[in-house]
Design a protein around this motif. Structure first.
Motif, PDB file in Angstrom:
ATOM      1  N   ALA A 283       0.826  -1.213   0.000  1.00  0.00           N
ATOM      2  CA  ALA A 283       0.000   0.000   0.000  1.00  0.00           C
ATOM      3  C   ALA A 283       0.861   1.264   0.000  1.00  0.00           C
ATOM      4  CB  ALA A 283      -0.934   0.007   1.209  1.00  0.00           C
ATOM      5  N   ILE A 284       1.991   1.226   0.667  1.00  0.00           N
ATOM      6  CA  ILE A 284       2.876   2.382   0.804  1.00  0.00           C
ATOM      7  C   ILE A 284       3.863   2.490  -0.361  1.00  0.00           C
ATOM      8  CG2 ILE A 284       4.621   3.443   2.325  1.00  0.00           C
ATOM      9  CD1 ILE A 284       1.902   3.409   3.605  1.00  0.00           C
ATOM     10  N   LEU A 285       3.978   1.459  -1.170  1.00  0.00           N
ATOM     11  CA  LEU A 285       5.000   1.387  -2.210  1.00  0.00           C
ATOM     12  C   LEU A 285       5.107   2.630  -3.107  1.00  0.00           C
ATOM     13  CD1 LEU A 285       7.241  -0.290  -3.460  1.00  0.00           C
ATOM     14  CD2 LEU A 285       5.509  -1.514  -4.796  1.00  0.00           C
ATOM     15  N   PRO A 286       4.001   3.238  -3.561  1.00  0.00           N
ATOM     16  CA  PRO A 286       4.167   4.438  -4.397  1.00  0.00           C
ATOM     17  C   PRO A 286       4.880   5.596  -3.684  1.00  0.00           C
ATOM     18  CG  PRO A 286       1.974   3.537  -4.665  1.00  0.00           C
ATOM     19  CD  PRO A 286       2.609   2.800  -3.505  1.00  0.00           C
ATOM     20  N   ALA A 287       4.884   5.580  -2.359  1.00  0.00           N
ATOM     21  CA  ALA A 287       5.536   6.635  -1.575  1.00  0.00           C
ATOM     22  C   ALA A 287       6.794   6.099  -0.881  1.00  0.00           C
ATOM     23  CB  ALA A 287       4.550   7.188  -0.545  1.00  0.00           C
ATOM     24  N   TRP A 288       7.489   5.157  -1.506  1.00  0.00           N
ATOM     25  CA  TRP A 288       8.638   4.494  -0.884  1.00  0.00           C
ATOM     26  C   TRP A 288       9.720   5.464  -0.437  1.00  0.00           C
ATOM     27  CZ3 TRP A 288      13.380   5.144  -3.114  1.00  0.00           C
ATOM     28  CH2 TRP A 288      13.411   5.506  -4.462  1.00  0.00           C
ATOM     29  N   ARG A 289       9.865   6.596  -1.093  1.00  0.00           N
ATOM     30  CA  ARG A 289      10.913   7.564  -0.725  1.00  0.00           C
ATOM     31  C   ARG A 289      10.642   8.215   0.633  1.00  0.00           C
ATOM     32  NH1 ARG A 289       9.966   8.084  -5.994  1.00  0.00           N
ATOM     33  NH2 ARG A 289      11.691   8.094  -7.446  1.00  0.00           N
ATOM     34  N   ASP A 290       9.375   8.237   1.038  1.00  0.00           N
ATOM     35  CA  ASP A 290       8.966   8.986   2.218  1.00  0.00           C
ATOM     36  C   ASP A 290       8.750   8.129   3.457  1.00  0.00           C
ATOM     37  OD1 ASP A 290       8.864  11.287   0.561  1.00  0.00           O
ATOM     38  OD2 ASP A 290       6.881  10.676  -0.137  1.00  0.00           O
ATOM     39  N   THR A 291       9.267   6.901   3.449  1.00  0.00           N
ATOM     40  CA  THR A 291       9.051   6.013   4.581  1.00  0.00           C
ATOM     41  C   THR A 291      10.311   5.235   4.908  1.00  0.00           C
ATOM     42  OG1 THR A 291       7.705   4.173   5.430  1.00  0.00           O
ATOM     43  CG2 THR A 291       8.170   4.178   3.079  1.00  0.00           C
ATOM     44  N   GLU A 292      10.365   4.734   6.118  1.00  0.00           N
ATOM     45  CA  GLU A 292      11.474   3.883   6.543  1.00  0.00           C
ATOM     46  C   GLU A 292      11.106   2.403   6.410  1.00  0.00           C
ATOM     47  OE1 GLU A 292      14.508   5.083   7.265  1.00  0.00           O
ATOM     48  OE2 GLU A 292      13.648   7.023   6.741  1.00  0.00           O
ATOM     49  N   LEU A 293       9.968   2.100   5.797  1.00  0.00           N
ATOM     50  CA  LEU A 293       9.551   0.709   5.609  1.00  0.00           C
ATOM     51  C   LEU A 293      10.430  -0.045   4.616  1.00  0.00           C
ATOM     52  CD1 LEU A 293       5.644   0.886   5.496  1.00  0.00           C
ATOM     53  CD2 LEU A 293       7.083  -0.042   7.315  1.00  0.00           C
ATOM     54  N   PHE A 294      11.221   0.678   3.824  1.00  0.00           N
ATOM     55  CA  PHE A 294      12.075   0.053   2.820  1.00  0.00           C
ATOM     56  C   PHE A 294      13.531   0.332   3.170  1.00  0.00           C
ATOM     57  CE2 PHE A 294       8.018   1.159   0.920  1.00  0.00           C
ATOM     58  CZ  PHE A 294       7.594  -0.101   0.513  1.00  0.00           C
ATOM     59  N   ASP A 295      14.352  -0.717   3.123  1.00  0.00           N
ATOM     60  CA  ASP A 295      15.763  -0.547   3.482  1.00  0.00           C
ATOM     61  C   ASP A 295      16.556   0.059   2.319  1.00  0.00           C
ATOM     62  OD1 ASP A 295      16.463  -2.650   1.693  1.00  0.00           O
ATOM     63  OD2 ASP A 295      16.397  -4.151   3.300  1.00  0.00           O
ATOM     64  N   ALA A 296      17.827   0.289   2.551  1.00  0.00           N
ATOM     65  CA  ALA A 296      18.679   0.957   1.550  1.00  0.00           C
ATOM     66  C   ALA A 296      18.762   0.156   0.253  1.00  0.00           C
ATOM     67  CB  ALA A 296      20.077   1.189   2.119  1.00  0.00           C
ATOM     68  N   LYS A 297      18.862  -1.158   0.352  1.00  0.00           N
ATOM     69  CA  LYS A 297      18.935  -2.003  -0.841  1.00  0.00           C
ATOM     70  C   LYS A 297      17.645  -1.902  -1.644  1.00  0.00           C
ATOM     71  CE  LYS A 297      18.438  -6.573  -0.744  1.00  0.00           C
ATOM     72  NZ  LYS A 297      18.693  -7.995  -0.499  1.00  0.00           N
ATOM     73  N   GLU A 298      16.505  -1.947  -0.966  1.00  0.00           N
ATOM     74  CA  GLU A 298      15.221  -1.839  -1.656  1.00  0.00           C
ATOM     75  C   GLU A 298      15.063  -0.464  -2.299  1.00  0.00           C
ATOM     76  OE1 GLU A 298      12.550  -4.863   1.094  1.00  0.00           O
ATOM     77  OE2 GLU A 298      12.972  -2.842   1.816  1.00  0.00           O
ATOM     78  N   LYS A 299      15.450   0.579  -1.580  1.00  0.00           N
ATOM     79  CA  LYS A 299      15.342   1.930  -2.130  1.00  0.00           C
ATOM     80  C   LYS A 299      16.244   2.109  -3.347  1.00  0.00           C
ATOM     81  CE  LYS A 299      13.594   4.386   1.889  1.00  0.00           C
ATOM     82  NZ  LYS A 299      13.759   5.506   2.808  1.00  0.00           N
ATOM     83  N   ALA A 300      17.428   1.534  -3.303  1.00  0.00           N
ATOM     84  CA  ALA A 300      18.331   1.624  -4.449  1.00  0.00           C
ATOM     85  C   ALA A 300      17.731   0.910  -5.656  1.00  0.00           C
ATOM     86  CB  ALA A 300      19.686   1.019  -4.096  1.00  0.00           C
TER      87      ALA A 300
END
Length: 156
Positions: A74-91
């Motif tokens: 549900a939060i995936l479209p706003a991945w930049r604005d959350t800590e739910l995704f780690d550095a590897k996922e954000k990259a």
């Protein structure tokens, strides 16, 4: 509403070829140590960007089956604005978005700068991520990875 073309029905050989590419990407990702949940998270984001209903349905189900929570989906479209995704996922999400957003245009010159640090940090893990958008973007992903490394060197 325009009528959709179902590639599997209209051009079954092309569909089989695309399925083979997807299988190769899954195998390469597994060989690189990327788990299915990680890959499906990326697939869902790319499917969101492509607005592909079939792909969203398929990859959302596969993501949940592989352990991705509904909250993260549900939060995936706003991945930049959350800590739910780690550095590897954000990259990986940053790279997948850069490759997917091509839309017939060239990547902007700043794209390699934005991903250079992330790519260096998780380069080995990102090798299998590139083709998750559309098969035609495989070369763009490779170019982006190479450009990111060159950019990092040039920024020193």
């Amino acid at each position: 509403m325009p009528k959709r073309v179902f590639v599997d029905k209209q051009v079954p050989t092309a569909y089989k070829a695309l399925s083979a590419v997807a299988a190769e990407v899954r195998a390469a990702a597994a060989d690189a140590g990327l788990d299915r949940a990680f890959m499906e998270l990326i697939n869902v984001r790319v499917s969101q960007m492509n607005r592909c209903v079939f792909c969203l349905d398929l990859h959302s189900r596969l993501a949940i089956e592989s352990g991705v929570t509904t909250q993260r989906l549900a939060i995936l479209p706003a991945w930049r604005d959350t800590e739910l995704f780690d550095a590897k996922e954000k990259a990986a999400l940053r790279l997948a978005e850069a490759v997917t957003a091509v839309g017939g245009e060239h990547l902007d010159d700043a794209a390699p700068h934005r991903v250079a640090e992330d790519v260096e940090r998780v380069r080995a893990e990102l090798v299998g991520v590139g083709p998750t958008g559309r098969p035609s973007h495989t070369g763009v992903a490779g170019s982006l990875l190479n450009s990111a490394s060159e950019t990092k060197e040039n920024l020193k």
